[in-house]
Design an enzyme around this catalytic site. Structure first.
Site, PDB file in Angstrom:
ATOM      1  N   ARG A  88       1.854   7.243  -7.908  1.00 35.52           N
ATOM      2  CA  ARG A  88       1.956   5.837  -7.503  1.00 35.52           C
ATOM      3  C   ARG A  88       2.342   4.923  -8.663  1.00 35.52           C
ATOM      4  O   ARG A  88       2.602   3.741  -8.457  1.00 35.52           O
ATOM      5  CB  ARG A  88       0.654   5.374  -6.840  1.00 35.52           C
ATOM      6  N   MET A  95      -1.431  12.109  -2.468  1.00 37.53           N
ATOM      7  CA  MET A  95      -2.419  11.155  -1.953  1.00 37.53           C
ATOM      8  C   MET A  95      -2.330  11.017  -0.434  1.00 37.53           C
ATOM      9  O   MET A  95      -1.369  11.454   0.184  1.00 37.53           O
ATOM     10  CB  MET A  95      -2.216   9.806  -2.621  1.00 37.53           C
ATOM     11  N   GLY A  96      -3.317  10.340   0.112  1.00 36.82           N
ATOM     12  CA  GLY A  96      -3.353  10.105   1.559  1.00 36.82           C
ATOM     13  C   GLY A  96      -4.597  10.707   2.176  1.00 36.82           C
ATOM     14  O   GLY A  96      -4.554  11.790   2.731  1.00 36.82           O
ATOM     15  N   ARG A  97      -5.705   9.996   2.077  1.00 36.45           N
ATOM     16  CA  ARG A  97      -6.970  10.564   2.546  1.00 36.45           C
ATOM     17  C   ARG A  97      -7.059  10.510   4.079  1.00 36.45           C
ATOM     18  O   ARG A  97      -7.612  11.397   4.699  1.00 36.45           O
ATOM     19  CB  ARG A  97      -8.152   9.833   1.889  1.00 36.45           C
ATOM     20  N   ASP A 145      -0.107   3.869   1.016  1.00 30.41           N
ATOM     21  CA  ASP A 145      -0.515   4.634   2.202  1.00 30.41           C
ATOM     22  C   ASP A 145       0.317   4.320   3.438  1.00 30.41           C
ATOM     23  O   ASP A 145       0.222   5.027   4.444  1.00 30.41           O
ATOM     24  CB  ASP A 145      -1.998   4.369   2.499  1.00 30.41           C
ATOM     25  N   TYR A 176      -2.553   9.677 -10.023  1.00 35.87           N
ATOM     26  CA  TYR A 176      -1.963   8.370 -10.330  1.00 35.87           C
ATOM     27  C   TYR A 176      -0.481   8.443 -10.710  1.00 35.87           C
ATOM     28  O   TYR A 176       0.237   7.450 -10.574  1.00 35.87           O
ATOM     29  CB  TYR A 176      -2.726   7.703 -11.486  1.00 35.87           C
ATOM     30  N   LEU A 177      -0.055   9.586 -11.234  1.00 35.19           N
ATOM     31  CA  LEU A 177       1.348   9.661 -11.651  1.00 35.19           C
ATOM     32  C   LEU A 177       2.275   9.284 -10.512  1.00 35.19           C
ATOM     33  O   LEU A 177       3.293   8.641 -10.698  1.00 35.19           O
ATOM     34  CB  LEU A 177       1.711  11.073 -12.153  1.00 35.19           C
ATOM     35  N   THR A 208       0.823  -1.209   0.000  1.00 34.88           N
ATOM     36  CA  THR A 208       0.000   0.000   0.000  1.00 34.88           C
ATOM     37  C   THR A 208       0.849   1.248   0.000  1.00 34.88           C
ATOM     38  O   THR A 208       1.771   1.378   0.790  1.00 34.88           O
ATOM     39  CB  THR A 208      -0.987   0.067   1.191  1.00 34.88           C
TER      40      THR A 208
END
Lengths: 422, 422
Positions: B302, B192-194, B146, B299-300, B144
């Site tokens: 990850r 990212m990272g909600r 995350d 997405y770039l 992940t």
């Protein structure tokens, strides 16, 4: 004239790139090899503003190692600026001030690293210095991610942004393809290029065979046709399971309205600036219902020295080097160019163009580079562009991070009493 | 049990990463070395959905070379999915179907490559197979971006997205610094990272000394304080000439409202999804008047295998390898973990955790990793994270483009008559 030893002025102009410092490196390293002709290289702090305000940087204070490191450092090491000199008729004082500063610091060589506007400035400085009795050697050095300078086959800076865009949309395409069954089906990547689609076209290089990402490219040159576009998106999703799209920030409707301006407003009801990717993505969602993701690379694309094109780095350096060699050889009011040789495998050499012919001329992307349906590139485009992204030129890393140089940028002592307000 | 030869099932789950295929490579290459125990490795097409619908891929049809290429190919080569199995109580039929498919194809090994949800699924499958009289070896493989799995020191996938973010904000920082005099002064990069700020924190690695980019990081863990934030932006611009900001997509106000939801509406008046970067950028513009630029990597970040961390690639592979070795050794219902050794220079080994302890537990970022003002990282965070981005693991290139593999993905002949609707 080539024998007279004088100092040189070098400035970076307009939006920076991941290789403009490679040109600076070429200028400074080459000038250091011609000490009989060129004294010191003074850089303008924040571009031409540094000349107007007599804020010069003494590059002779920088170590050989640090100057060499410019070759792998993105951005403008001396600062750049968005400042266009007015025409001589409108603001003669600016040009006179430049000459005054150059005179005070015994500057006889003017190297201006930028796009069309900058070539125009360099040209004007060369003309005016002549008429003002202080003749100077003015050489332009091409730079622009937009690839829109005429005569030269391509512009340093473009190859690297092109490589970044092609690599990124290939990678994102793989990502979306693996998620498409239950999640994201449409991915939209926004790239730079307000007037011309060169950068967007570069994304097309990633698609080597049918079904490869990207499936659709939206160019500023082709009026956006919503119906045709949505049809193609739908067809792609049906056929390949997903659809990857590259959109130029300058994509527009037939009436000239930018897609980016076509609707989004912020919390205060103000029109939102930038961001054509979310507009396109939401259009797809609203009309076709597909789950989407979108990306806006913005500065990341033009700063991405970590994935620069080796060809681009080499050419950027060569343009800086050639500029100094031209000056030393007594040439004036010219810009070195990249000349593509008519060979099967890609070869290039250095040519030259008069600044007068380069100034303010924008090279648009030929229609033959865009596919018949207006939403992808042709083989002719591929043949032109592929060599420009060739080769990897990785910066050195330490602790997992690229090691970019920050110069000392020591100021040259001011000699003029008069300040200049910009 | 280790002696009984059976086939293996492998599936990729949830959001893909730039190194999940390296884990797949580890699984398949290691299984091929244990042919006495593991027959064929069947991959689920689009993750667990492939198992439910009996849509299996025969990886034995792939060449050694193509399997090796998975190590440098981003995304999920067999397709992933966002599909969480319901609890056994809610949907026992799903679990029974899995066992039925596994039975039909003589699958005795279940390797599930994903995050917390996936570990929960693997755990349940292992329990149910026991009670249904078809005992299976179930091994989880951590994945992940995350970085939120417990017990393991870090998660494969995170190191590479961390490296991408740190490299990108360093590069963009250099860019903005050179433009700031006359143009852009504030740059905002959304990552990212909600739920957790691990990825945003990684941006902080780029700042090695005072004044380095990024100057500000906005975490989901720290309630957004507009006044404090704007003050810091202003102070940065005054002191360093510019301000570079990393913002987590999950950044929120004290009341839990996401900044991203805080206003922007599209042309139809619908709330715009995503895009906290433009919201923050426009806030700066409205309150402080600075010119801004913003980027959303989406997405770039990850998928960016081109700038993957060598440490991450190595660990991702090792997790896949260890999973198979665990299975061969007769272990069950465990997940290999990364164990950091208590040494001065970074060293790690492979440990194991019971799936029951990993399932559905989210590891949050410790408060001690966030600076006192809540807007940057601490040295403790740096010490933890720097080793994870170390080393470059470049994919091979051809014609300027990374060469990622697309597998043949040949289906295994179906054996069940019953179809399963998902």
């Amino acid at each position: 004239m080539a024998a007279k030893k004088q100092n040189a002025f070098y400035a970076q102009s307009g939006g920076v790139t991941s290789v403009i410092n490679a040109s600076a490196c070429g200028v400074i390293e080459t000038a250091r090899q011609h000490k009989k002709v060129i004294g010191k290289v003074y850089a303008g702090r924040n571009g031409i503003i540094g000349a107007l305000t007599e804020d010069l940087i003494d590059t002779s204070k920088e170590s050989k190692k640090d100057i060499a490191a410019l070759k792998h450092t993105p951005s403008g090491a001396f600062g750049s600026c968005r400042y266009k000199l007015k025409s001589i008729e409108e603001n003669r004082a600016e040009y006179e001030r430049l000459i005054e500063v150059f005179k005070a610091h015994d500057i006889g060589y003017f190297f201006y690293n930028g796009g069309g506007d900058s070539m125009d400035t360099a040209h004007k400085v060369s003309q005016l210095s002549e008429t003002m009795g202080y003749p100077m050697t003015c050489i332009g050095i091409p730079k622009t991610v937009d690839n829109d300078l005429p005569i030269t086959d391509n512009c340093p800076g473009f190859g690297s942004v092109a490589k970044y865009v092609a690599v990124s949309i290939r990678e994102a395409g793989f990502d979306v393809a693996s998620m498409a069954k239950t999640s994201t089906k449409v991915f939209v990547m926004e790239v730079m290029g307000r007037h011309a689609g060169w950068i967007a076209a570069a994304g097309g290089l990633a698609a080597e065979k049918e079904g490869d990402s990207p499936h659709i490219i939206l160019f500023p040159e082709i009026a956006f046709n919503k119906e045709k576009f949505l049809k193609k998106v739908n067809r792609c999703v049906k056929k390949f399971g997903y659809c990857a799209i590259v959109v130029s920030e300058g994509a527009k409707y037939k009436d000239g309205t930018f897609l980016a301006d076509a609707g989004t407003v912020d919390a205060f009801g103000h029109k939102q600036l930038g961001g054509v990717a979310p507009v396109v993505a939401q259009m797809v969602k609203a009309e076709l219902g597909f789950k989407y993701h979108w990306a806006v690379s913005d500065y990341l694309q033009r700063a991405a020295r970590h994935i620069a094109s080796a060809t681009d780095v080499e050419q950027a350096y060569a343009m800086g080097q050639a500029a100094v060699e031209f000056a030393v050889a007594g040439k004036n009011s010219v810009m070195p160019t990249i000349v593509r040789k008519n060979t099967k495998s890609y070869k290039w050499s250095i040519g030259e163009a008069p600044l007068s012919a380069v100034a303010n001329v924008e090279k648009m992307m030929p229609r033959k580079y865009i596919s018949a349906d207006g939403m992808h590139i042709t083989d002719a485009c591929r043949d032109y562009m592929l060599p420009l992204i060739k080769g990897e030129s990785y910066p050195p890393y330490k602790n997992g991070l690229p090691q970019y140089v920050t110069l000392k940028n020591e100021p040259v002592k001011k000699k003029l009493r008069k300040k200049f307000e910009i």
